[in-house]
Scaffold this active site. Sequence first.
Site, PDB file in Angstrom:
ATOM      1  N   GLU A  25      10.704  80.215  46.323  1.00 49.08           N
ATOM      2  CA  GLU A  25       9.367  80.163  46.924  1.00 49.08           C
ATOM      3  C   GLU A  25       8.419  79.337  46.045  1.00 49.08           C
ATOM      4  O   GLU A  25       7.643  78.530  46.530  1.00 49.08           O
ATOM      5  CB  GLU A  25       8.836  81.590  47.092  1.00 49.08           C
ATOM      6  CG  GLU A  25       7.522  81.688  47.847  1.00 49.08           C
ATOM      7  CD  GLU A  25       7.088  83.141  48.046  1.00 49.08           C
ATOM      8  OE1 GLU A  25       7.673  84.047  47.427  1.00 49.08           O
ATOM      9  OE2 GLU A  25       6.159  83.361  48.846  1.00 49.08           O
ATOM     10  N   ASP A  47      -3.220  81.692  49.314  1.00 47.80           N
ATOM     11  CA  ASP A  47      -3.969  82.939  49.363  1.00 47.80           C
ATOM     12  C   ASP A  47      -4.662  83.368  48.081  1.00 47.80           C
ATOM     13  O   ASP A  47      -5.794  83.802  48.078  1.00 47.80           O
ATOM     14  CB  ASP A  47      -3.023  84.090  49.735  1.00 47.80           C
ATOM     15  CG  ASP A  47      -2.183  83.784  50.956  1.00 47.80           C
ATOM     16  OD1 ASP A  47      -2.313  82.692  51.532  1.00 47.80           O
ATOM     17  OD2 ASP A  47      -1.393  84.659  51.344  1.00 47.80           O
TER      18      ASP A  47
HETATM   19  C1  2M8 Z   1       2.082  83.942  51.732  1.00 48.54           C
HETATM   20  O1  2M8 Z   1       1.127  84.667  52.481  1.00 48.54           O
HETATM   21  C2  2M8 Z   1       1.386  85.962  53.036  1.00 48.54           C
HETATM   22  C3  2M8 Z   1       0.155  86.353  53.853  1.00 48.54           C
HETATM   23  O2  2M8 Z   1       0.018  85.467  54.923  1.00 48.54           O
HETATM   24  C4  2M8 Z   1       1.647  87.016  51.992  1.00 48.54           C
HETATM   25  O3  2M8 Z   1       1.478  86.767  50.798  1.00 48.54           O
HETATM   26  O4  2M8 Z   1       2.074  88.111  52.354  1.00 48.54           O
HETATM   27  C5  2M8 Z   1       1.487  82.542  51.495  1.00 48.54           C
HETATM   28  O5  2M8 Z   1       2.227  81.840  50.532  1.00 48.54           O
HETATM   29  C6  2M8 Z   1       1.421  81.778  52.806  1.00 48.54           C
HETATM   30  O6  2M8 Z   1       1.020  80.453  52.598  1.00 48.54           O
HETATM   31  C7  2M8 Z   1       2.766  81.790  53.521  1.00 48.54           C
HETATM   32  O7  2M8 Z   1       2.617  81.215  54.799  1.00 48.54           O
HETATM   33  C8  2M8 Z   1       3.341  83.216  53.660  1.00 48.54           C
HETATM   34  C9  2M8 Z   1       4.762  83.223  54.170  1.00 48.54           C
HETATM   35  O8  2M8 Z   1       5.554  82.341  53.433  1.00 48.54           O
HETATM   36  O9  2M8 Z   1       3.318  83.871  52.395  1.00 48.54           O
END
Ligand code: 2M8
Length: 443
Positions: free
Chosen positions: A415, A181
Site C-alpha cells: 500500500e 486522509d
Molecule cells: C484509505 O482511506 C480509507 C477511508 O476512505 C481508510 O483509511 O479506511 C485512503 O488511502 C484512500 O485514499 C483509499 O482510497 C482507501 C482504500 O484504499 O484507503
Amino acid sequence: MTEKEKDSLLQEAMTVLRGNWVDLKASTGFSKPAAHVYPYQWNWDAGFAAIGYSYFDIDRAIAELDALFSGQWENGMLPHIVFHTESHDYFPNQSFWQTKERNENAPRDVDTSGMTQPPIHAIAAWYIYQRLSQTDPARAQDWLDRMYPKLHNLHDYFYRERDQRNTGLMTIYHPWESGLDNSPRWDKSLAHLSPKERPEYTRLDTDFVDARFRPTDASYNIYVHLAELMRKVNYNDQKLQNNHPFQVEDIMLSSILHLATTHLIKIAEVLNKDTAEIKGWQSRFSTSVMKEAFSQEDQLFYDHDVLTEELIRIDTIATIAPIISGSIDKKLVRDLFSTLDTAGFCGSGTCQTSLLPSTSLSEESFNPQLYWRGPVWININWLIWIGLKNANHTERAKAMKQSLLSCLKEHGIWEYYSPEDLDGIGAQEFTWSAALAIDVLES
Ligand code: 2M8
C-alpha cells in the site's frame, strides 16, 4: 531492469489484481483495494484498477467501472465507497451511512457512502477506450457512448457543487474525500474541532494493520465526528457549504479533476459532442490556480482553507500537485522540482529514493511509516509521472519510471513504502500499486 525481471513484475501484478477481484452476480465484480483492511469498492482505487486491467482483461476493466458507477448518485456525486457486499471487517460500513434513507439522490439498489473522492475515472475510461479501439472499434465507441453521460454528470457535480468560488479549486468536507486522509495538510483546519458529537464506534482497520501505520484514535474520532455532521444534514451539499466546520479547497484533487476533464473533452470530441461547457469548466482552474493557490513567497502551491481564507502552508507532495493538471508551464514544472530537490523530498540525506514521499522530511509532522504523513505512495508518484510526461520532462519522467519499477520489484506490491528504506507498509498486495505497475511497465 532486465526483460525477465519486468515480466516477473508483470506476472506478480496481475496475480495481485486477480487475487483482489470479488465476483458479483451475472459476471460483474469489483476489486477490493487489498486482500484485507478494505473489503468494499473504493472510488479512486477502482479507477486505478481499471487502468491496470485495461491491459490484460478488458472485461474486468469495464466491469470495475460499471460496478463503481452503479453507485453514482442522481446529482452526479460518485461516492467514496460502494458497498456491493456485506462485511463486518470495516468501519464505517453501510449501516453508518444510511444514504438511501437520507438522500433522494442516493441509488436505490446499492448502498454507498455519502462523500466523494478524487475523480480520476475519465482517465480510466480513456485507457479502456484506447485498448478497445485496437481490437474492437465498435465496442470502443459503445463504451464511450455509455460512459460519457455518467462522467459528464460526475464532472458537472464537482464544478456545480464543489467549486464555491468558481476557481476550479474544489472544496472537500472531509479528509477522506481527499484520498490523502491523514495528511498534515488538514491538521490546522481540524484543530478547532471538538469531536464530541459522534456515535459509539469501534475501529476495525487496526485488526489488520499495525496501529503504528494507521491514523491515531484521536484522528479517527475527528473523522467519525465529521462524517456524523455530514450524515446529520443528509449529505446535502448546500447545507454543508453553509455550516460545515471543515471546508478546504484541495489542490491535489483539483489538479486531478483538471487532468480528468482534459480526458472528458477528448471523449466528447470522439463522440462529436459540443465541448464548450466542459472547456468553460476547465478554464476556471487554468485562470485561477496561480492567483488563488500559488505562494509567490515559497514558490509552491497550497490548499486553501475556505473558512479562514488562508493558504495552508505545509510541505507535502500537494505543493507540486498542479504538475498533474497539465495546465502549468514547463518552466514552472522544472522550478517546482528544483525546490523539491533541495528541500526535504528527494534531496534530503535520509531519503533513499527519487520517488516522492507524501510529506516533506523537513515537516515537523513527518513520519516515515504513518499513512500519508511521510510514506511514498505509488498512485501519487504515478500521477506526477504522468504530469512530467505531459510536460515533456522526458529525463525526469524516465528516472521516475525506473524508480517506480525498482521499488515495486525489489520491495513488493504494498500500500505504501517508507521513504527511508522503501520497506513496504500498510496492506500487502495492494490493488492500485499492482494496477499502476502494469501501466508503467507497458508504457
Ligand atoms: C484509505 O482511506 C480509507 C477511508 O476512505 C481508510 O483509511 O479506511 C485512503 O488511502 C484512500 O485514499 C483509499 O482510497 C482507501 C482504500 O484504499 O484507503
